[in-house]
Design a protein around this motif. Structure first.
Motif, PDB file in Angstrom:
ATOM      1  N   PHE A 139      -4.798   7.718  27.459  1.00 41.51           N
ATOM      2  CA  PHE A 139      -4.592   7.818  25.463  1.00 41.51           C
ATOM      3  C   PHE A 139      -4.046   7.667  25.190  1.00 41.51           C
ATOM      4  O   PHE A 139      -4.265   6.436  23.451  1.00 41.51           O
ATOM      5  CB  PHE A 139      -6.559   8.294  25.842  1.00 41.51           C
ATOM      6  N   GLY A 140      -3.469   8.311  25.086  1.00 40.50           N
ATOM      7  CA  GLY A 140      -2.309   8.298  23.562  1.00 40.50           C
ATOM      8  C   GLY A 140      -1.243   7.148  24.517  1.00 40.50           C
ATOM      9  O   GLY A 140      -0.919   6.676  22.935  1.00 40.50           O
ATOM     10  N   LEU A 141      -0.630   6.365  25.321  1.00 38.91           N
ATOM     11  CA  LEU A 141      -0.095   5.442  25.479  1.00 38.91           C
ATOM     12  C   LEU A 141      -0.931   4.367  25.161  1.00 38.91           C
ATOM     13  O   LEU A 141      -0.111   3.412  24.278  1.00 38.91           O
ATOM     14  CB  LEU A 141       0.270   5.238  26.811  1.00 38.91           C
ATOM     15  N   ALA A 142      -1.943   4.433  25.076  1.00 45.01           N
ATOM     16  CA  ALA A 142      -2.997   3.303  24.703  1.00 45.01           C
ATOM     17  C   ALA A 142      -3.021   3.372  22.316  1.00 45.01           C
ATOM     18  O   ALA A 142      -2.916   2.244  22.089  1.00 45.01           O
ATOM     19  CB  ALA A 142      -4.240   3.196  24.800  1.00 45.01           C
ATOM     20  N   ALA A 143      -3.798   4.791  21.896  1.00 43.60           N
ATOM     21  CA  ALA A 143      -3.202   4.633  21.243  1.00 43.60           C
ATOM     22  C   ALA A 143      -1.864   4.554  20.228  1.00 43.60           C
ATOM     23  O   ALA A 143      -1.155   4.014  19.343  1.00 43.60           O
ATOM     24  CB  ALA A 143      -3.239   6.489  20.624  1.00 43.60           C
TER      25      ALA A 143
END
Length: 271
Positions: free
Chosen positions: A144-148
């Protein structure tokens, strides 16, 4: 009071789950009603045999997942099904990313689907009390962090388009596009690294919810017959609920670690 505080993370997870269920179920209803997939979020080639029937079947599966999610007894099954469906969305974007690895638009497609899938998977593992729940949560938060971060990069790469989505009554729309892009990227870095993860995810969820209210709801009201606008609204809702899920699970993990350091007997399950 202690019991109330301990229950807070679980209540927040359920609230986030309700948002995911509403968004996914509504997207399924749009798919069934239109006999089509969800535009760029479900990039099924137009020459696929029986494409319309497949779109309706996919929409029905999304509705089933949403119904199961709000069912107390079948919630875990619904979470696993939602995670599988959203993972399937993610897989649909892989060929485009392989063909055009320098295309930020294609990476954005995989990031949006992966963000939703990771939140659903984390919730499913938590609900099931899986022995690997901790590892799944850590992996999901990293994804999720990479997506953000990719959300932020897209704001910079497509600043003019992002600015065009911002309501005209807000000043300095291009500057706001850059500002929100930076906020996405910083939140993503914090979530992926674990530094102030709960706060970063909560702020990301709040910002995304702001997009729902300030950007997508007015656009739907202005164009109520546009399936694209409705689709963007429900994708944005699902994404904001997914960020809220990350924040809730992160908070629960943090409370569990704190409780374990004081007394192993009081640690929360599934953290």
């Amino acid at each position: 009071m202690d019991a109330l505080r301990d229950d807070t993370p679980a209540r927040r997870q359920l609230a986030a789950m309700a948002g995911i269920a509403l968004g996914l179920g509504a997207l399924g209803a749009l798919g069934v009603g239109s006999g089509d997939f969800a535009f760029q979020w479900q990039p099924v080639p137009p020459d696929v045999p029986a494409r319309g029937a497949l779109a309706i079947a996919a929409g029905l599966l999304e509705i089933v997942a949403a119904v199961l999610l709000v069912s107390v007894r079948l919630r875990t099954a619904g979470a696993w099904l939602a995670a599988a469906i959203l993972a399937g969305w993610t897989a649909l974007h892989v060929p485009a990313v392989v063909q055009r690895p320098a295309s930020i638009a294609d990476w954005l497609g995989i990031a949006e689907s992966a963000a939703m899938a990771s939140a659903a998977l984390m919730f499913a593992a938590t609900q099931a009390g899986s022995a690997s729940a901790g590892a799944i949560q850590r992996g999901g938060m990293f994804v999720f962090g990479l997506a953000a971060i990719l959300f932020g990069v897209s704001h910079f790469a497509y600043a003019d388009f992002t600015a065009s989505m911002i309501p005209a009554w807000l000043p300095q729309r291009v500057a706001l596009a850059y500002l929100t892009g930076a906020a996405h990227a910083l939140a993503g870095l914090a979530i992926a690294s674990g530094l102030c993860r709960t706060l970063a995810a909560a702020l990301e969820a709040s910002m995304m919810a702001g997009f729902v209210v300030l950007v997508h709801v007015p656009r739907v009201l202005a164009h109520p017959d546009s399936r694209m606008e409705w689709t963007m609204l429900f994708v944005a809702l699902t994404l904001s609920a997914s960020a809220a899920m990350v924040a809730a699970i992160s908070r629960r993990r943090r409370m569990s670690i704190g409780a374990s350091s004081m007394s192993p007997a009081t640690s929360l399950p599934n953290a």
